[in-house]
Design an enzyme around this catalytic site. Structure first.
Site, PDB file in Angstrom:
ATOM      1  CG  PHE A 145       3.471  -5.756  -4.644  1.00 30.24           C
ATOM      2  CD1 PHE A 145       4.046  -6.952  -5.287  1.00 30.24           C
ATOM      3  CD2 PHE A 145       2.033  -6.174  -4.703  1.00 30.24           C
ATOM      4  CE1 PHE A 145       3.628  -7.856  -5.997  1.00 30.24           C
ATOM      5  CE2 PHE A 145       1.432  -7.004  -5.464  1.00 30.24           C
ATOM      6  CZ  PHE A 145       2.235  -8.051  -6.171  1.00 30.24           C
ATOM      7  CG  ASP A 230      -0.967   0.952  -5.621  1.00 31.75           C
ATOM      8  OD1 ASP A 230      -2.102   0.554  -5.435  1.00 31.75           O
ATOM      9  OD2 ASP A 230      -0.181   0.157  -5.796  1.00 31.75           O
ATOM     10  CE  LYS A 259      -4.726  -6.545  -3.874  1.00 32.80           C
ATOM     11  NZ  LYS A 259      -4.613  -7.997  -4.610  1.00 32.80           N
TER      12      LYS A 259
END
Length: 405
Positions: A145, A230, A259
């Site tokens: 994801f 990531d 984030k």
């Protein structure tokens, strides 16, 4: 159903009527939050064990971050990259140093940063490695994801994320996560990068086999291929280290961050790499109006300062050890099929006899605990790193009670 009051019901009904149904939120309407706790419109308090998918690593309303944002709001919030501003150079310098790199390309969201990483790798492949034009390939893992843009979902294996959005972007090859032999076989002369999550968050907090990340690092270095990590969810303290790659003493060619970099205050993301890699860009070839804006830089600089103390990494490691030990007991009791994760991050596979992940999430909501399900049977636990051991234990007690009932 917990929500039955007029105020909450009205808010949820209005959201259902006037917003697209691309999310299935739990039936709670939050109005304020502090630390690891959130309060709804009726004044009920909930322990947050999700932390905005790691965007709130440093807690709700972190005073240092709020003060940094307020101070910057009084000065200047946006210049666009048409001009320099007085927080930009400091942000890039400090973030590069935190990552052990020398160049930063700031964006806003994680998906934008992944898109930037893809473009960077391709341009590096054509200009530096010498891959023929239009032939660049990036190898990715199944169950990944990385976001939901058209390009990113083109290499997703999740039907919900991918279905009905074709035609899809070519140039990606998917291999099994954690399978170094499959990865090696997929890398060829046209491969410009391997893009991986050091721990797959959305897939259920999947941790690869020991030695996998180190093997990826060796392979990519030998084949002149970029290793892109990531770390949007796994990075910035969540796993007990600044970066999850550090658990195998691995330094990738490129970090993708997001984030928690914005401290739960503003969206901030970045690609961080060497000047050889990010130096491929020339003016006009890539950009973002809001990327690297003064407000974002001010907040992110305070995040970096917080991380430099090591306090939150140590806290995540210590409380994480306790979390996983307690969750492991549930496996032995038959309430949970499996537990995975690292630091203050866990994927918990609920035994079918105890209900679905959604069922458990809703029952926890009734007891004042907020988690979220994924892939049917799994719930994710990722509290703010400021959570106290007492609050964490209370939340775990509620999970035990839900699974026992």
């Amino acid at each position: 159903m917990l929500i039955s009051t007029e105020r909450s019901t009205a808010a949820i009904s209005a959201a259902e009527a006037h917003s697209a149904h691309n999310y299935h939120p739990l039936p709670v309407v939050i109005t304020s939050a502090e630390g690891a706790w959130m309060t709804d419109v009726e004044g009920r308090r909930y322990l947050d064990l999700l932390a905005g998918y790691s965007a709130l690593n440093f807690g709700h309303g972190n005073r240092r971050l709020i003060d940094a944002a307020k101070a910057q709001l009084e000065r200047v919030t946006l210049t666009s990259r048409a001009f320099h501003h007085d927080r930009f150079a400091e942000f890039c310098t400090e973030l590069a140093a935190l990552c052990g790199k020398d160049m930063v390309l700031p964006m806003n969201t994680g998906a934008e940063a992944i898109e930037t990483a893809v473009k960077t790798a391709r341009k590096w492949g054509y200009r530096i490695k010498g891959v023929p034009d239009g032939k660049a390939k990036i190898v990715v893992a199944d169950n990944n994801f990385h976001g939901r843009t058209t390009t990113i979902i083109s290499f997703s294996t999740d039907p919900e994320a991918r279905a009905d959005y074709g035609p899809y972007t070519p140039g990606f090859e998917i291999v099994p996560y954690g399978d170094l032999a499959a990865l090696s076989a997929a890398v060829d002369e046209h491969t410009v990068a391997v893009l991986l999550e050091p721990i797959q968050g959305e897939a259920g907090v999947l941790v690869p086999p020991a030695g996998y990340l180190a093997g990826v690092r060796r392979l990519t270095a030998e084949r002149n291929v970029l290793f892109i990590a990531d770390e949007i969810q796994s990075g910035l303290g969540r796993t007990g280290r600044t970066f999850a790659c550090e658990h195998e003493d691995v330094v990738p060619d490129m970090y993708v961050l997001g984030k928690a970099l914005g401290g739960g205050v503003v969206p901030v993301s970045a690609v961080v790499a060497s000047s050889e890699v990010l130096g491929v860009f020339r003016p006009g070839e890539h950009g973002s109006t809001f990327g690297g804006n003064p407000l974002a830089c001010a907040v992110a600089l305070e995040v970096i300062a917080i991380l430099r103390t090591g306090e939150y990494q140590e806290r995540a490691a210590e409380l994480g050890e306790h979390l996983h030990r307690e969750l492991g007991l549930l496996v032995g009791e038959g309430a949970v099929d499996a537990v995975r994760g690292r630091g203050l991050w866990a994927g918990v596979d609920i035994a079918p006899s105890r209900g679905t992940g959604r069922d458990v999430s809703e029952r926890l909501l009734e007891r004042g605990v907020l988690v979220k399900d994924t892939h049917g049977s799994t719930i994710r636990i990722a509290p703010p790193l400021v959570i106290s051991k007492e609050d964490l234990d209370w939340g775990l007690d509620q999970l035990r009670a839900v699974l026992a009932g």
